[in-house]
Motif scaffolding. Structure first.
Motif, mmCIF file in Angstrom:
data_model
loop_
_atom_site.group_PDB
_atom_site.id
_atom_site.type_symbol
_atom_site.label_atom_id
_atom_site.label_comp_id
_atom_site.label_asym_id
_atom_site.label_seq_id
_atom_site.Cartn_x
_atom_site.Cartn_y
_atom_site.Cartn_z
ATOM 1 N N GLU A 124 0.866 -1.245 -0.019
ATOM 2 C CA GLU A 124 -0.105 0.044 -0.046
ATOM 3 C C GLU A 124 0.986 1.290 0.107
ATOM 4 O O GLU A 124 0.702 2.090 -0.800
ATOM 5 C CB GLU A 124 -0.982 0.040 1.168
ATOM 6 C CG GLU A 124 -1.898 1.154 1.455
ATOM 7 C CD GLU A 124 -3.211 0.948 0.486
ATOM 8 O OE1 GLU A 124 -3.223 -0.389 -0.213
ATOM 9 O OE2 GLU A 124 -4.078 1.692 0.219
ATOM 10 N N ILE A 174 2.758 1.929 -3.209
ATOM 11 C CA ILE A 174 1.829 2.295 -4.368
ATOM 12 C C ILE A 174 1.633 3.931 -4.330
ATOM 13 O O ILE A 174 1.948 4.562 -5.030
ATOM 14 C CB ILE A 174 0.381 1.536 -4.402
ATOM 15 C CG1 ILE A 174 0.607 0.275 -4.709
ATOM 16 C CG2 ILE A 174 -0.401 2.392 -5.234
ATOM 17 C CD1 ILE A 174 -0.657 -0.636 -4.461
ATOM 18 N N LEU A 175 1.353 4.296 -2.993
ATOM 19 C CA LEU A 175 1.305 5.548 -2.632
ATOM 20 C C LEU A 175 2.341 6.460 -3.269
ATOM 21 O O LEU A 175 2.518 7.560 -3.566
ATOM 22 C CB LEU A 175 0.822 5.610 -1.124
ATOM 23 C CG LEU A 175 0.128 6.950 -0.819
ATOM 24 C CD1 LEU A 175 -1.277 6.976 -1.314
ATOM 25 C CD2 LEU A 175 -0.310 6.506 0.548
ATOM 26 N N ALA A 230 2.815 6.981 -6.569
ATOM 27 C CA ALA A 230 1.824 7.804 -7.313
ATOM 28 C C ALA A 230 2.173 9.101 -6.826
ATOM 29 O O ALA A 230 2.430 10.010 -8.166
ATOM 30 C CB ALA A 230 0.294 7.565 -6.596
ATOM 31 N N ASN A 279 4.141 1.513 5.038
ATOM 32 C CA ASN A 279 2.813 2.076 4.649
ATOM 33 C C ASN A 279 2.756 3.659 5.572
ATOM 34 O O ASN A 279 2.532 4.577 4.913
ATOM 35 C CB ASN A 279 1.788 1.261 5.117
ATOM 36 C CG ASN A 279 1.673 -0.050 4.339
ATOM 37 O OD1 ASN A 279 2.098 0.055 3.401
ATOM 38 N ND2 ASN A 279 1.188 -1.085 4.847
ATOM 39 N N GLY A 285 1.341 2.572 -8.752
ATOM 40 C CA GLY A 285 0.679 4.063 -8.449
ATOM 41 C C GLY A 285 0.560 5.065 -9.723
ATOM 42 O O GLY A 285 -0.050 5.837 -9.655
ATOM 43 N N SER A 311 -4.314 5.498 -3.256
ATOM 44 C CA SER A 311 -4.138 4.096 -3.389
ATOM 45 C C SER A 311 -5.369 3.202 -2.928
ATOM 46 O O SER A 311 -5.512 2.180 -3.387
ATOM 47 C CB SER A 311 -2.954 3.515 -2.725
ATOM 48 O OG SER A 311 -2.790 4.019 -1.255
ATOM 49 N N ARG A 363 -5.642 -0.557 -2.365
ATOM 50 C CA ARG A 363 -5.339 -1.451 -3.546
ATOM 51 C C ARG A 363 -4.021 -2.493 -3.264
ATOM 52 O O ARG A 363 -3.993 -3.506 -3.493
ATOM 53 C CB ARG A 363 -5.014 -0.636 -4.835
ATOM 54 C CG ARG A 363 -6.323 -0.063 -5.444
ATOM 55 C CD ARG A 363 -5.798 0.374 -6.732
ATOM 56 N NE ARG A 363 -6.883 1.191 -7.424
ATOM 57 C CZ ARG A 363 -7.261 2.386 -7.165
ATOM 58 N NH1 ARG A 363 -6.720 2.851 -6.307
ATOM 59 N NH2 ARG A 363 -8.366 2.800 -8.000
ATOM 60 N N GLY A 364 -3.223 -1.763 -2.185
ATOM 61 C CA GLY A 364 -2.116 -2.813 -1.825
ATOM 62 C C GLY A 364 -2.536 -3.716 -1.067
ATOM 63 O O GLY A 364 -2.048 -4.973 -1.235
#
Lengths: 337, 287
Positions: B33, B36-37, B40, B90, B191, B206, B209-210
């Protein structure tokens, strides 16, 4: 993460975390001196800040010993944030639905409701693990993440008090609120409850047969089951206790400080509690000191945000840095492989 | 409808493929998670600096690798508990991004990609086709690597039988490190895909989605091809719950919880009917 080891990794991790905080304050603030003063000194600057710091440490402590119960049983409860928030919401709802109870009974009812809510949420993950081997580290997070929007919805919708500008419910009856210990600060009797619970949990884990069985399950689940220790009891039961303490933390926040469910008010405390528990090496008594430390760091970060131009969640970064380092056993042991 | 499902599939699939690699090497990647963040966010930084979508994708992947490098140093060099280090990943992403966003863009909130949005978004259908095919091809490549190469065999051994690997003088830790860095690239790319598709960064974009990707790994039986199917299923539910806002009276806030509920249900169903989900190398928090 060997509990019997020294506190050295905790000290190192916290030192690195604080160093990162200082670095960010110096880099990110137009007046570093003022920000640093706000961060380190302000929690002690007057009764109001000092009492508030102790008060938030108390809530953190209750959640942290909730994490300790799960970790000592070898289980991960990652749903703490939701258990606190939803627990607080249910406590508020119950208090608002039954406004006429005598004072101590009303408080007890709302606290029980919060603990039961957290217990149910965590026990659901425990049951899924016991019955089908579903990984509780994933299910506890997902259930909590699914229910947080439901609580948000309830606070912004059906439970909202339209007369308040805040996204918040109506306030619970004043008879149900815990009494303040250090006005004008928020410090209230819940801090004493927190310390009592930490001591009781220490005694239970270290001095009773059931505590021994819990520890044994945590050390080796299969062996514990082999020698006849109830697998269900120390899976579902341990997670239920963990969830109950998280929920109770939320209920205490309602009865002690907030007096109403406010949108998003407790989010983040569940993660903070994990850092508190690990820095305390999963020892409930050490968690008292650890919770005070994190309460201090959080209070400093909050006032640094309020009093200066520094506007972000410094506390979360500090927690992250501490979590990166706190379980690193290489800090105390030479490498084996 | 099919276009939106394919678009929704891409980031879940990319993140889940990286997670499959680490999972096969013995690390359940709780940090997806955050990876991804961070991908992004840095993708938006790169796109607003250069106007190039390719730069955005590369920057996203690079940011994912950088954060997963910290994560893997904590896990492997410092021997931290992998789940605690994953949580730290995270929290670090969620805590640092507002600071960076304030410093770079002067806001902690929504960042629109500054340059011509149409250049970033391109032609939606073509973009969707390219990304959907591309990520599926990556899945096939990951499967080929895992099952057809010595590298893949060692990765699987690092998770399934690390002692056998160690006996042959090969460190399983090396393969955990490699797969963690790869998963950082994949999650960062996921991301980057989200923000370059939408042309905007919003906090917490995110959106779980993780964690969905994590469950997709199990649902896909820890096999890249199965993971493609699982990602399509989750993407379908994502599109469905988005569409539900249009044709039902269910409030939007409540629908935010639906993807988590669906993922939870999938995890439970898998645990009941699938093979038992004994997570490999799961360290007890109490050790």
């Amino acid at each position: 993460m060997n509990r019997q080891q020294s506190l050295l990794p905790s000290v190192v991790a916290v030192a690195i975390g604080v160093a990162v905080a200082v670095g960010l304050l110096v880099v990110g603030s137009r007046d570093p001196a003022q920000s640093l003063r706000a961060y380190f000194v302000s929690p002690f600057s007057n009764r109001f800040f000092f009492g508030n710091m102790l008060s938030s440490s108390g809530y953190l402590l209750v959640a942290a010993i909730g994490i300790i119960v799960a970790f000592r049983a070898g289980l991960y409860n990652l749903g703490g944030d939701g258990q606190i928030y939803v627990g607080a919401l249910v406590a508020t709802y119950v208090a608002l639905a039954m406004p006429g109870l005598p004072a101590p009974v009303g408080t007890l009812v709302l606290l029980t409701a919060s603990a039961a809510t957290g217990a149910l949420m965590a026990a659901a993950s425990g049951a899924a693990k016991h019955l089908w081997d579903a990984p509780e580290i994933i299910t506890s997070y997902l259930l909590s993440a699914a229910l947080i929007p439901v609580a948000d919805y309830a606070i912004a919708g059906p439970l909202r008090d339209p007369s308040r500008s805040l996204l918040a419910s109506a306030r619970i009856p004043s008879a149900y609120r815990l009494s303040r210990l250090l006005p004008p600060s928020e410090l209230n009797t819940s801090a004493l409850v927190a310390i009592a619970l930490a001591i009781a949990l220490f005694a239970w884990i270290e001095r009773t047969t059931r505590g021994y069985e819990l520890r044994m399950t945590g050390m080796n689940r299969d062996f514990a089951a082999y020698v006849g220790i109830s697998r269900a009891g120390y899976t579902i039961g341990a997670l239920a206790v963990s969830g109950a303490l998280h929920g109770l933390s939320g209920g205490l926040m309602i009865a002690g400080t907030f007096h109403a469910a406010v949108s998003g008010f407790s989010l983040g405390i569940g993660w903070n509690a994990i850092a508190v528990a690990l820095v305390a090496r999963l020892d409930p008594l050490l968690a008292i000191g650890s919770a005070l430390l994190f309460g201090y760091l959080e209070a400093g970060a909050r006032t640094a945000m309020l009093q200066t131009d520094f506007t972000f969640q410094l506390g979360m970064v500090v927690q992250a840095v501490i979590l990166f380092f706190v379980t690193g056993s290489v800090l105390i042991r030479s490498r084996r492989r | 409808m099919i276009t939106s499902i394919l678009s929704a599939m891409v980031p879940i699939l990319l993140a889940a493929l990286g997670g499959t690699l680490t999972e096969r090497a013995g690390v359940l990647n709780i940090g997806l998670e955050g990876l991804i963040l961070i991908g992004a966010f840095f993708s938006v930084v790169a796109v607003s600096a250069t106007g190039s979508m390719v730069a955005g994708l590369l920057a996203g992947a690079a940011a994912g690798v950088a954060l997963s490098a910290v994560y893997s140093v904590a896990c492997i060099e410092l021997r931290a508990n992998i789940f605690v280090a994953g949580l730290a990943t995270n929290l670090f992403a969620a805590g640092m991004i507002p600071f960076l966003s304030e410093t770079i863009f002067g806001t902690r909130g929504v960042v629109r990609i500054a340059h011509d949005a149409s250049r970033v978004a391109g032609y939606p259908a073509i973009r969707t086709a390219v990304f959907a095919l591309g990520s599926t091809a990556i899945a096939a490549a990951v499967a080929a690597i895992l099952y057809r190469t010595p590298l893949g065999m060692r990765i699987r051994a690092a998770g399934g039988n690390p002692d056998a690997l160690a006996v042959r003088g090969v460190s399983p830790l090396r393969y955990r490190r490699i797969t963690m860095l790869a998963s950082g690239a994949f999650a960062g790319l996921a991301g980057a895909d989200i923000v370059t598709r939408l042309g905007v960064y919003v906090p917490n974009i995110s959106a779980g989605r993780g964690w969905i990707a994590l469950v997709a790994i199990f649902l896909g039986a820890r096999n890249p091809i199965g993971v493609v199917a699982a990602s399509v299923v989750f993407a379908g539910f994502e599109v469905l719950s988005g569409a539900a806002q249009g044709f039902t009276n269910v409030p939007g806030t409540l629908l935010l919880g639906v993807p988590f509920l669906v993922t939870l249900a999938a995890m439970i169903v898998y645990s009941v009917f699938g093979r038992r989900t004994r997570i490999q190398g799961q360290p007890s928090p109490n050790e």
